[in-house]
Design a protein around this motif. Structure first.
Motif, PDB file in Angstrom:
ATOM      1  N   LYS A 112      16.475 -45.309 -59.000  1.00  0.00           N
ATOM      2  CA  LYS A 112      17.279 -44.868 -60.156  1.00  0.00           C
ATOM      3  C   LYS A 112      16.412 -44.430 -61.325  1.00  0.00           C
ATOM      4  O   LYS A 112      16.612 -43.339 -61.867  1.00  0.00           O
ATOM      5  N   THR A 113      15.484 -45.298 -61.720  1.00  0.00           N
ATOM      6  CA  THR A 113      14.706 -45.013 -62.924  1.00  0.00           C
ATOM      7  C   THR A 113      13.844 -43.769 -62.722  1.00  0.00           C
ATOM      8  O   THR A 113      13.788 -42.880 -63.576  1.00  0.00           O
ATOM      9  N   THR A 114      13.215 -43.692 -61.562  1.00  0.00           N
ATOM     10  CA  THR A 114      12.400 -42.521 -61.240  1.00  0.00           C
ATOM     11  C   THR A 114      13.262 -41.265 -61.256  1.00  0.00           C
ATOM     12  O   THR A 114      12.879 -40.232 -61.807  1.00  0.00           O
ATOM     13  N   LEU A 136      19.922 -49.423 -69.244  1.00  0.00           N
ATOM     14  CA  LEU A 136      20.840 -50.549 -69.383  1.00  0.00           C
ATOM     15  C   LEU A 136      20.395 -51.695 -68.487  1.00  0.00           C
ATOM     16  O   LEU A 136      21.158 -52.610 -68.208  1.00  0.00           O
ATOM     17  N   ASP A 137      19.149 -51.630 -68.034  1.00  0.00           N
ATOM     18  CA  ASP A 137      18.629 -52.671 -67.145  1.00  0.00           C
ATOM     19  C   ASP A 137      17.969 -53.765 -67.988  1.00  0.00           C
ATOM     20  O   ASP A 137      16.774 -53.716 -68.259  1.00  0.00           O
ATOM     21  N   VAL A 138      18.811 -54.708 -68.392  1.00  0.00           N
ATOM     22  CA  VAL A 138      18.322 -55.741 -69.312  1.00  0.00           C
ATOM     23  C   VAL A 138      17.694 -56.933 -68.587  1.00  0.00           C
ATOM     24  O   VAL A 138      17.176 -57.842 -69.204  1.00  0.00           O
ATOM     25  N   TYR A 139      17.766 -56.914 -67.272  1.00  0.00           N
ATOM     26  CA  TYR A 139      17.317 -58.101 -66.532  1.00  0.00           C
ATOM     27  C   TYR A 139      15.817 -58.089 -66.288  1.00  0.00           C
ATOM     28  O   TYR A 139      15.210 -59.115 -66.053  1.00  0.00           O
ATOM     29  N   ARG A 140      15.264 -56.905 -66.296  1.00  0.00           N
ATOM     30  CA  ARG A 140      13.814 -56.807 -66.089  1.00  0.00           C
ATOM     31  C   ARG A 140      13.233 -56.019 -67.267  1.00  0.00           C
ATOM     32  O   ARG A 140      13.414 -54.800 -67.341  1.00  0.00           O
ATOM     33  N   PRO A 141      12.550 -56.706 -68.182  1.00  0.00           N
ATOM     34  CA  PRO A 141      11.981 -56.029 -69.362  1.00  0.00           C
ATOM     35  C   PRO A 141      11.125 -54.830 -68.952  1.00  0.00           C
ATOM     36  O   PRO A 141      11.123 -53.797 -69.621  1.00  0.00           O
ATOM     37  N   GLN A 145      10.840 -50.522 -70.176  1.00  0.00           N
ATOM     38  CA  GLN A 145       9.529 -49.934 -70.479  1.00  0.00           C
ATOM     39  C   GLN A 145       9.235 -48.769 -69.530  1.00  0.00           C
ATOM     40  O   GLN A 145       8.720 -47.730 -69.922  1.00  0.00           O
ATOM     41  N   GLN A 146       9.577 -48.953 -68.254  1.00  0.00           N
ATOM     42  CA  GLN A 146       9.336 -47.918 -67.222  1.00  0.00           C
ATOM     43  C   GLN A 146      10.061 -46.616 -67.596  1.00  0.00           C
ATOM     44  O   GLN A 146       9.485 -45.526 -67.503  1.00  0.00           O
ATOM     45  N   LEU A 147      11.301 -46.731 -68.052  1.00  0.00           N
ATOM     46  CA  LEU A 147      12.051 -45.528 -68.440  1.00  0.00           C
ATOM     47  C   LEU A 147      11.435 -44.887 -69.688  1.00  0.00           C
ATOM     48  O   LEU A 147      11.357 -43.661 -69.784  1.00  0.00           O
ATOM     49  N   LEU A 187      22.093 -42.307 -68.294  1.00  0.00           N
ATOM     50  CA  LEU A 187      22.125 -43.766 -68.360  1.00  0.00           C
ATOM     51  C   LEU A 187      21.559 -44.344 -67.068  1.00  0.00           C
ATOM     52  O   LEU A 187      22.080 -44.100 -65.984  1.00  0.00           O
ATOM     53  N   ASP A 188      20.479 -45.103 -67.226  1.00  0.00           N
ATOM     54  CA  ASP A 188      19.868 -45.782 -66.082  1.00  0.00           C
ATOM     55  C   ASP A 188      20.409 -47.208 -66.067  1.00  0.00           C
ATOM     56  O   ASP A 188      20.462 -47.857 -67.104  1.00  0.00           O
ATOM     57  N   THR A 189      20.839 -47.668 -64.918  1.00  0.00           N
ATOM     58  CA  THR A 189      21.444 -49.005 -64.861  1.00  0.00           C
ATOM     59  C   THR A 189      20.609 -49.964 -64.024  1.00  0.00           C
ATOM     60  O   THR A 189      19.681 -49.556 -63.330  1.00  0.00           O
TER      61      THR A 189
HETATM   62 MG   LIG Z   1      15.113 -49.102 -62.433  1.00  0.00          MG
END
Ligand SMILES: [Mg+2]
Ligand SMILES: Nc1nc2c(ncn2[C@@H]2O[C@H](COP(=O)(O)OP(=O)(O)O)[C@@H](O)[C@H]2O)c(=O)[nH]1
Length: 448
Positions: A112-114, A136-141, A145-147, A187-189
């Motif tokens: 997704k993020t890629t 919107l990926d709050v579970y992995r900080p 950062q990656q996005l 929006l990345d989830t």
């Molecule tokens: Mg991701």
């Protein structure tokens, strides 16, 4: 896998070459091998069933071609059917009042993020859109950062927020897009390693707030059948508008593509072809069909079968001419279809007797211009608007009938007249062929 299948098919069907048509037994023998191969390629069972059913229907009773063996012929039918099942290429539809929201969902690690980064680049550079992104990926900080890193590389703004509350971040993202007057908000989830209720509930809430115009499921193309189930479950949660298959640069055979398409009923829009930001391909069914069935071999084979069909049709017409028969509109339709398959005049000219010399005389360009694809399609439409009787007996075509046909085909009567003339010309040509009267042939093609 398909080289293997093809070999088996060839063996199973080797004895059939002499027969006139593909029988039920022949086809079933072929399909048994095919079924195993498709399941091995990780194509989901519903997709396998649909494919084999359609192939069986088309293949039984089909005339066996000269120049290829029945196994190859069945592979060609399978290829066409896979292309049809994968569906026509669909476009990413972002028609909405800005910011058009593009929501990406899927399992963790699906890409997704890629893909968010790739799509931002594609929209910005190929479609001159102003894009902003938000995670919107709050579970992995690290995910946020990656996005941010990808956004910087593409050169698009990304939401900066400390919030770990998904609904709040969603609202912030919409405001952020508006403040930038962005055309598109990506929006990345978050994903999970497995589908779970919490993930789906969260996604549903995001969907309700963000009202995306496009919701794409991003899935790993290497996961095969699993991907189909994932597509189904996500689609039951939020209405997907399309699919993105990633890791198609690997050795994935594309079985997932077929499974996901059939099980979810959603079009595949893009393929991820690597980790780099530019590694995004717009989906083309032919490419994946070739891949599911074993790469370039099949594509070459398809061309070979097409050529064999063309030769077969030409041979039939030649025989008819030799026997002194008159060509009718059915013959003409065959020729028109063949021209279309051959993708132009020059291939066709080489197939027709005596045409090489004509080509040299009239000039290939002139002929190509006379018989381009659009013209061929209109001519086909004219023949298809005729009744069966009219196709067999061109003499029936009086003024009234011609008018009706023109209306049916959506063309001017003059075009119908031209086509009637063309058939008359062909029949004249048939008579003159022996005499080698090139000027008559030339007149026919140039209409003078
Ligand atoms: Mg991701
Ligand atoms: N080879 C290849 N790797 C990809 C592709 N798309 C994503 N990846 C890699 O897969 C991993 C997970 O991707 P990521 O975008 O973080 O997945 P997410 O968890 O769904 O956001 C990363 O290492 C990416 O570089 C692709 O099309 N091809």
């Amino acid at each position: 896998m398909f080289e293997f299948i093809q070999e088996k098919l060839n063996k199973a069907l080797a004895s059939l070459s002499g027969k006139g048509v593909l029988t039920e037994t022949d086809v079933d023998t072929a399909l048994r091998e095919l079924r195993l191969g498709l399941l091995e390629a990780d194509v989901a069972l519903p997709a396998v069933k649909q494919l084999l059913g359609a192939v069986r229907e088309k293949a039984v009773g089909e005339a066996v071609l000269r120049g290829v063996n029945p196994g190859q012929q069945v592979v060609k039918i399978v290829y066409d059917e896979v292309v049809a099942m994968l569906g026509a290429p669909a476009e990413l539809n972002l028609n909405a009042a800005p910011p058009a929201v593009l929501l990406l969902c899927g399992l963790q690690g699906g890409g997704k993020t890629t893909t968010a980064g790739k799509l931002a680049k594609w929209l910005k550079e190929k479609h001159s859109k102003s894009v902003v992104m938000a995670s919107l990926d709050v579970y992995r900080p690290a995910a946020i950062q990656q996005l941010a890193v990808l956004a910087e590389r593409v050169g698009v703004p990304v939401l900066q927020s400390e919030s770990t509350h998904v609904p709040e971040r969603t609202t912030q993202a919409l405001a952020f897009a508006k403040s930038h007057s962005a055309d598109v908000l990506i929006l990345d989830t978050a994903g999970r390693t497995d589908i779970d209720e919490a993930l789906l509930a969260e996604l549903k809430a995001v969907h309700a707030t963000a009202k995306p115009v496009a919701t794409l499921l991003v899935a790993d193309g290497q996961t095969g059948q699993v991907a189909a189930q994932v597509a189904k479950t996500f689609n039951e949660t939020v209405p997907l508008t399309g699919l993105v298959l990633t890791r198609m640069d690997g050795d994935a055979r594309g079985g997932a593509a077929l499974s996901m398409r059939v099980v979810s009923g959603k079009p595949i829009l893009f393929l991820g072809m690597g980790e780099k930001l530019e590694a995004l391909d717009v989906f083309r069914p032919e490419g994946i069909a070739g891949r599911i069935l074993g790469q370039g071999d099949v594509v070459a084979l398809v061309q070979k079968v097409q050529a064999a069909v063309a030769e077969d049709d030409t041979a039939k017409i030649e025989q008819k001419i030799l026997k002194g028969g008159m060509l009718d509109f059915n013959d003409l339709l065959k020729q028109l279809k063949m021209m279309q398959r051959m993708g132009g005049m020059s291939g066709l000219l080489d197939l027709l007797p005596g045409m090489g010399a004509l080509k040299a005389k009239v000039g290939e360009e002139k002929l190509a211009e006379k018989l381009n694809d659009k013209v061929i399609k209109r001519q086909q439409a004219i023949v298809l608007s005729m009744t069966i009787a009219e196709r067999k007996k061109p003499d029936l075509l009086n003024g009234k009938r011609r008018l009706r046909i023109a209306r049916g085909a959506g063309v001017e009567v003059s075009e119908v007249n031209k086509l009637v003339k063309m058939l008359e010309g062909l029949n004249q040509m048939a008579k003159l062929m022996k005499g080698g009267n090139l000027s008559a042939l030339k007149a026919m093609f140039t209409g003078r």
